[in-house]
Design a protein around this motif. Structure first.
Motif, short mmCIF file in Angstrom:
data_model
loop_
_atom_site.label_atom_id
_atom_site.label_comp_id
_atom_site.label_asym_id
_atom_site.label_seq_id
_atom_site.Cartn_x
_atom_site.Cartn_y
_atom_site.Cartn_z
N ARG A 192 -6.30 -47.78 -36.40
CA ARG A 192 -6.12 -47.37 -34.97
C ARG A 192 -7.35 -47.73 -34.25
N LEU A 193 -7.21 -48.28 -32.95
CA LEU A 193 -8.04 -48.65 -32.30
C LEU A 193 -8.49 -47.74 -31.05
N GLY A 194 -8.41 -46.36 -31.15
CA GLY A 194 -8.79 -45.27 -30.38
C GLY A 194 -7.72 -45.08 -29.33
N ARG A 195 -8.21 -44.67 -27.91
CA ARG A 195 -7.44 -44.23 -27.07
C ARG A 195 -7.11 -45.79 -25.99
N ILE A 196 -5.88 -45.88 -26.08
CA ILE A 196 -5.39 -47.15 -25.25
C ILE A 196 -4.73 -46.57 -24.12
N SER A 197 -5.10 -46.93 -22.82
CA SER A 197 -4.56 -46.79 -21.53
C SER A 197 -3.21 -46.98 -21.63
N PRO A 198 -2.22 -46.12 -21.00
CA PRO A 198 -0.88 -46.49 -20.81
C PRO A 198 -0.61 -47.71 -19.97
N ASP A 199 -1.62 -47.91 -18.94
CA ASP A 199 -1.30 -49.26 -18.06
C ASP A 199 -1.30 -50.39 -18.76
N LEU A 200 -2.35 -50.38 -20.00
CA LEU A 200 -2.71 -51.68 -20.68
C LEU A 200 -1.42 -51.64 -21.76
N LEU A 201 -0.98 -50.49 -22.22
CA LEU A 201 -0.06 -50.65 -23.42
C LEU A 201 1.25 -51.23 -22.69
N GLN A 202 1.76 -50.68 -21.53
CA GLN A 202 2.89 -51.38 -20.79
C GLN A 202 3.00 -52.65 -20.66
N ARG A 203 1.82 -53.34 -20.75
CA ARG A 203 1.98 -54.87 -20.30
C ARG A 203 1.85 -55.72 -21.64
N LEU A 204 1.75 -54.79 -22.82
CA LEU A 204 1.96 -55.81 -24.19
C LEU A 204 3.29 -55.67 -24.42
N PRO A 205 3.52 -56.66 -25.62
CA PRO A 205 4.89 -56.65 -26.14
C PRO A 205 5.18 -55.47 -26.98
N GLU A 206 6.24 -55.09 -27.33
CA GLU A 206 6.73 -54.04 -27.90
C GLU A 206 6.00 -54.05 -29.39
N ALA A 207 6.18 -54.92 -29.94
CA ALA A 207 5.63 -54.97 -31.30
C ALA A 207 3.90 -54.81 -31.26
N TRP A 208 3.45 -55.09 -30.32
CA TRP A 208 1.86 -54.97 -29.99
C TRP A 208 2.01 -53.30 -29.72
N GLN A 209 2.60 -52.81 -28.91
CA GLN A 209 2.43 -51.38 -28.81
C GLN A 209 2.66 -50.53 -29.83
N THR A 210 3.68 -50.74 -30.73
CA THR A 210 4.14 -50.07 -31.95
C THR A 210 2.66 -50.30 -32.92
N ALA A 211 2.21 -51.34 -32.99
CA ALA A 211 1.02 -51.24 -34.03
C ALA A 211 -0.12 -50.88 -33.41
N LEU A 212 -0.45 -50.62 -32.08
CA LEU A 212 -1.71 -49.83 -31.54
C LEU A 212 -1.60 -48.31 -31.82
N LEU A 213 -0.01 -47.97 -31.42
CA LEU A 213 -0.04 -46.55 -31.64
C LEU A 213 -0.20 -45.94 -32.80
N GLN A 214 0.80 -46.88 -34.05
CA GLN A 214 0.73 -46.47 -35.40
C GLN A 214 -0.34 -46.81 -36.31
N GLY A 215 -1.12 -47.91 -35.68
CA GLY A 215 -2.09 -48.28 -36.48
C GLY A 215 -2.05 -49.88 -36.94
N ILE A 216 -2.85 -50.55 -36.76
CA ILE A 216 -2.64 -52.22 -37.14
C ILE A 216 -2.57 -52.17 -38.56
N PRO A 217 -1.47 -52.59 -39.28
CA PRO A 217 -1.30 -52.72 -40.65
C PRO A 217 -2.07 -53.63 -41.40
N VAL A 218 -2.79 -53.49 -42.59
CA VAL A 218 -3.38 -54.53 -43.13
C VAL A 218 -3.03 -54.02 -44.74
N PRO A 219 -2.41 -55.29 -45.42
CA PRO A 219 -2.05 -54.95 -46.84
C PRO A 219 -3.09 -54.79 -47.86
N SER A 220 -3.44 -53.58 -48.19
CA SER A 220 -4.75 -53.18 -49.01
C SER A 220 -5.02 -53.90 -50.16
N ARG A 221 -3.91 -54.32 -51.01
CA ARG A 221 -4.30 -55.13 -52.19
C ARG A 221 -4.62 -56.65 -51.75
#
Length: 304
Positions: free
Chosen positions: A51-80
């Protein structure tokens, strides 16, 4: 009779394992360890989320839905896969020093070392967050806050070394300052006065080091060791005599609250890390920049 000079033409073989090649060997060992751990200790389906800390709601609303989900739940990185890529990176860093000339390998040594450090940090973060969600910005904020005392002590050591003083008593001076500052802040309920007492107590210990070294010609190493031992005993006595009795007050000593710099603190990711800290952290950043400029870009610094 004219004197003749005989030139020594003996061949002096160069050492094969140079500094750059030793670093290359270390990088290859790290690569083998990363590839082994990625293959045996991390399952293919494990994902590290950042996760990238607190993201303002105004900025989140301007992003695509996939980006919103990634920022809220955390950017996924395959560990292996990520650890395997980092292992390959270390192989790429470790092999060239064995084939390059000593001059070329030495020329790029510092850049490669910095890249290797970044790779180690990334591997540690990915491994720690494997199967979990980690707030990367919060981790960096805490890292800067916890590194502040170490940075201040390092700056003190640099200034002592440049002035020709061997001061291994910095730890004792910082310990005394921390104890006196906390005690004063606790009983006076004033953080500013606590900071003042901390500075004055550290200055007193530094003056003691100067008197022992200059006035009484005591070896500076011995003086520093004596200051560390004295600080350990004095702070232990103050803690047992004045602090443990008021254990219910220990959480009420007061702290310097974070100061948000207008506009800059609102910048995503960077703002909370650098522009939303206490006054002590800001002073540390300013001192690092000021001392660097003073030592390497002024006549005084270049002559010391």
């Amino acid at each position: 009779m004219a004197a003749t000079t005989v030139k020594d033409t003996r061949f002096v073989p160069r050492q094969f394992m140079t500094r750059a090649r030793w670093f290359g060997l270390i990088y290859l060992i790290v690569a083998a360890a990363l590839l082994y751990l990625a293959t045996t200790a991390v399952a293919p389906e494990v994902v590290s989320r950042f996760r990238l800390g607190r993201i303002s709601p105004d900025l989140l609303q301007r992003l695509p839905e996939a980006w919103q989900t990634a920022l809220l739940q955390g950017i996924p990185v395959p560990s292996r896969a990520a650890l395997q890529l980092l292992g390959i990176l270390f192989i790429v860093l470790g092999v060239p020093p064995f084939f390059l000339s000593e001059e070329r390998a030495k020329r790029h040594e510092n850049g490669i070392l910095g890249l290797a450090f970044a790779g180690l940090l990334a591997a540690a973060l990915i491994g720690a967050a494997a199967g979990k969600r980690t707030d990367l910005v919060g981790m960096l904020v805490d890292g800067i806050r916890l590194a502040t005392p170490i940075a201040l002590g390092s700056l003190a050591g640099i200034m002592c070394e440049r002035s020709g003083v061997v001061n291994i008593g910095i730890e004792g001076m910082m310990l005394t300052a921390a104890c006196m500052g906390f005690t004063a802040s606790l009983y006076l309920q004033n953080s500013a006065l606590g900071l003042l007492f901390a500075v004055l107590s550290a200055m007193a210990m530094a003056a003691l080091h100067a008197v022992l070294s200059v006035r009484f010609k005591v070896d500076q190493i011995i003086s520093g060791v004596a200051i560390n031992i004295f600080a350990t005993g004095a702070t232990s006595y103050i803690s047992s005599r004045f602090l443990q009795r008021g254990a219910d007050m220990l959480n009420n000593s007061g702290v310097f609250k974070p100061i948000s710099i207008p506009l800059l603190s609102k910048i995503p990711v960077i703002g909370p890390i650098f522009f939303e800290n206490s006054i002590i952290v800001y002073l540390m950043m300013l001192l690092v920049a000021a001392i660097h400029i003073m030592l390497f870009y002024t006549p005084w610094g270049l002559r010391t």
